[in-house]
Scaffold this motif. Structure first.
Motif, PDB file in Angstrom:
ATOM      1  N   ASN A 177      -1.680  23.897  13.291  1.00 33.26           N
ATOM      2  CA  ASN A 177      -2.470  24.579  12.266  1.00 33.26           C
ATOM      3  C   ASN A 177      -1.908  25.965  11.946  1.00 33.26           C
ATOM      4  O   ASN A 177      -2.469  26.699  11.147  1.00 33.26           O
ATOM      5  N   LYS A 178      -0.802  26.326  12.611  1.00 34.21           N
ATOM      6  CA  LYS A 178      -0.237  27.649  12.375  1.00 34.21           C
ATOM      7  C   LYS A 178       0.493  27.709  11.044  1.00 34.21           C
ATOM      8  O   LYS A 178       0.535  28.726  10.380  1.00 34.21           O
ATOM      9  N   THR A 179       1.122  26.627  10.671  1.00 32.90           N
ATOM     10  CA  THR A 179       1.788  26.556   9.366  1.00 32.90           C
ATOM     11  C   THR A 179       1.269  25.333   8.633  1.00 32.90           C
ATOM     12  O   THR A 179       1.396  24.217   9.120  1.00 32.90           O
ATOM     13  N   LEU A 185     -13.941  30.894  -0.369  1.00 30.76           N
ATOM     14  CA  LEU A 185     -13.130  32.101  -0.467  1.00 30.76           C
ATOM     15  C   LEU A 185     -12.208  32.012  -1.686  1.00 30.76           C
ATOM     16  O   LEU A 185     -12.679  31.812  -2.797  1.00 30.76           O
ATOM     17  N   CYS A 186     -10.872  32.156  -1.471  1.00 28.11           N
ATOM     18  CA  CYS A 186      -9.942  32.058  -2.603  1.00 28.11           C
ATOM     19  C   CYS A 186      -8.954  30.924  -2.382  1.00 28.11           C
ATOM     20  O   CYS A 186      -7.805  30.984  -2.837  1.00 28.11           O
ATOM     21  N   TYR A 187      -9.405  29.879  -1.688  1.00 24.76           N
ATOM     22  CA  TYR A 187      -8.517  28.762  -1.352  1.00 24.76           C
ATOM     23  C   TYR A 187      -8.062  27.980  -2.584  1.00 24.76           C
ATOM     24  O   TYR A 187      -7.062  27.260  -2.525  1.00 24.76           O
ATOM     25  N   ASP A 188      -8.796  28.114  -3.690  1.00 25.07           N
ATOM     26  CA  ASP A 188      -8.389  27.437  -4.919  1.00 25.07           C
ATOM     27  C   ASP A 188      -7.738  28.401  -5.908  1.00 25.07           C
ATOM     28  O   ASP A 188      -7.529  28.052  -7.079  1.00 25.07           O
ATOM     29  N   GLN A 219      -3.498  16.326  -5.048  1.00 22.14           N
ATOM     30  CA  GLN A 219      -3.621  15.722  -3.727  1.00 22.14           C
ATOM     31  C   GLN A 219      -2.852  16.528  -2.682  1.00 22.14           C
ATOM     32  O   GLN A 219      -3.288  16.685  -1.541  1.00 22.14           O
ATOM     33  N   TYR A 220      -1.715  17.035  -3.096  1.00 24.41           N
ATOM     34  CA  TYR A 220      -0.877  17.798  -2.182  1.00 24.41           C
ATOM     35  C   TYR A 220      -1.578  19.086  -1.774  1.00 24.41           C
ATOM     36  O   TYR A 220      -1.586  19.460  -0.598  1.00 24.41           O
ATOM     37  N   TRP A 221      -2.171  19.775  -2.760  1.00 22.00           N
ATOM     38  CA  TRP A 221      -2.846  21.034  -2.453  1.00 22.00           C
ATOM     39  C   TRP A 221      -4.103  20.809  -1.623  1.00 22.00           C
ATOM     40  O   TRP A 221      -4.451  21.642  -0.772  1.00 22.00           O
ATOM     41  N   ASN A 222      -4.796  19.719  -1.838  1.00 24.42           N
ATOM     42  CA  ASN A 222      -5.983  19.431  -1.033  1.00 24.42           C
ATOM     43  C   ASN A 222      -5.636  19.313   0.447  1.00 24.42           C
ATOM     44  O   ASN A 222      -6.400  19.739   1.318  1.00 24.42           O
ATOM     45  N   THR A 223      -4.479  18.713   0.738  1.00 17.14           N
ATOM     46  CA  THR A 223      -4.037  18.602   2.129  1.00 17.14           C
ATOM     47  C   THR A 223      -3.773  19.980   2.717  1.00 17.14           C
ATOM     48  O   THR A 223      -4.171  20.278   3.855  1.00 17.14           O
ATOM     49  N   ILE A 224      -3.113  20.839   1.946  1.00 19.15           N
ATOM     50  CA  ILE A 224      -2.830  22.203   2.407  1.00 19.15           C
ATOM     51  C   ILE A 224      -4.137  22.979   2.584  1.00 19.15           C
ATOM     52  O   ILE A 224      -4.323  23.699   3.572  1.00 19.15           O
ATOM     53  N   GLY A 244       0.692  32.655  -1.844  1.00 19.22           N
ATOM     54  CA  GLY A 244       0.797  33.047  -0.450  1.00 19.22           C
ATOM     55  C   GLY A 244       1.429  31.963   0.402  1.00 19.22           C
ATOM     56  O   GLY A 244       2.236  32.243   1.302  1.00 19.22           O
ATOM     57  N   VAL A 245       1.084  30.708   0.114  1.00 22.70           N
ATOM     58  CA  VAL A 245       1.693  29.582   0.831  1.00 22.70           C
ATOM     59  C   VAL A 245       3.176  29.503   0.498  1.00 22.70           C
ATOM     60  O   VAL A 245       4.018  29.296   1.382  1.00 22.70           O
ATOM     61  N   MET A 246       3.527  29.667  -0.783  1.00 22.81           N
ATOM     62  CA  MET A 246       4.934  29.614  -1.182  1.00 22.81           C
ATOM     63  C   MET A 246       5.742  30.741  -0.541  1.00 22.81           C
ATOM     64  O   MET A 246       6.899  30.546  -0.165  1.00 22.81           O
ATOM     65  N   GLU A 247       5.135  31.912  -0.401  1.00 24.01           N
ATOM     66  CA  GLU A 247       5.839  33.020   0.247  1.00 24.01           C
ATOM     67  C   GLU A 247       6.081  32.720   1.724  1.00 24.01           C
ATOM     68  O   GLU A 247       7.142  33.033   2.268  1.00 24.01           O
TER      69      GLU A 247
END
Length: 284
Positions: free
Chosen positions: A34-36, A198-201, A129-134, A208-211
């Motif tokens: 769950n760290k990355t 929060l701001c997950y969407d 679907q990909y973002w929902n997993t993240i 932030g994930v891409m960075e």
């Protein structure tokens, strides 16, 4: 000296065999960690680990048992691994050349924008679907639990990770509870105080994930360059070991025709004796 290359190949492949097991274990562990929460590197690492494992086993068999066929497989797989690493490295440098974040006045942390990153990364995180997993992974990682306890003063002096900056708070420019005529960032409307929202969407969370991916990939690229240089050196030694393994099969003598003593007959001597002694007459 004829076996020096075989010995070196055997030692090096023992080390790469252990390294391949570590790479495979790390790639498999990414799925449970769950760290990355972005697993861009999981499949490439798994494929790389398996390729190095096969390459190392073939190299050990070929070098230790002097099997030319196994060494041929070893060298062939190594060429594929080197080519794949070169391609991945070039692609990685292109993809990670974008982004990096923007400083915020009066803050230690940076904020990140989707449009600053390479289109390939942007397209990946925009798939629903990909973002929902993240997103599910980010919720499980409790990345925002520490930030939730911060006071406004903490935001002035403490740094934030890219995921905390993009996913755990609204953009700093957002204004709430005050009427404003200035058009605000669309992420301001997506923000919600609910710990599960929060701001997950938000686009800032995707950035932030891409960075995070960009930083991890940069570290991997440095390792890739080192590995490529080492593999090219090992490949050169492997070619010598391959030539050593072929010699007994080519000439019928240990270590090859050119390794025999002057008193030891060669194939040319046997052929000359057979031809001058009348052995050719058996064909007539």
């Amino acid at each position: 000296m004829y076996r020096t290359s075989n010995t070196v190949i055997g030692i090096l492949n023992s080390l790469t065999l252990l390294a391949s097991i570590a790479i495979i274990a790390g790639a498999l562990g990414m799925a449970k960690s769950n760290k990355t929460c972005e697993h861009f590197l999981q499949k490439p690492l798994l494929i790389l680990g398996l390729a190095i494992l096969i390459m190392s086993l073939a190299g050990l068999v070929g070098a230790c048992c002097n099997v030319a066929c196994a060494l041929w497989v070893y060298l062939f797989v190594m060429i594929l691994v080197i080519a794949a690493l070169m391609g991945l490295t070039v692609f990685g440098f292109v993809v990670t050349s974008h982004g990096g974040g923007v400083g915020v006045a009066g803050r230690v942390y940076k904020e990140y924008r989707v449009e600053d990153y390479h289109p390939w990364l942007r397209n990946r995180v925009r798939v629903y679907q990909y973002w929902n997993t993240i997103r599910s992974c980010l919720l499980g990682s409790m990345a925002c639990s520490k930030v939730a306890l911060w006071t406004p003063l903490d935001y002035l002096h403490n740094d934030l990770t890219p995921i905390q900056s993009g996913c755990c708070k609204p953009p700093t420019s957002c204004v709430y509870n005050v009427a404003t005529m200035v058009e605000q960032d669309s992420d301001c409307n997506r923000w919600n105080n609910d710990a599960n929202v929060l701001c997950y969407d938000c686009d800032s969370c995707r950035a932030g994930v891409m960075e995070t991916v960009r930083r991890d990939w940069r570290k991997l690229l440095v390792l890739n360059v080192v590995v490529i240089v080492v593999l090219i050196a090992v490949y050169s030694i492997g070619c010598c070991a391959f030539q050593n393994a072929k010699r007994p099969h080519q000439f019928g003598f240990p270590y090859g025709h050119y390794g025999r003593s002057k008193s030891q007959p060669g194939w040319d001597d046997y052929w000359r004796r057979w031809w001058t002694g009348g052995g050719r007459d058996r064909f007539y």
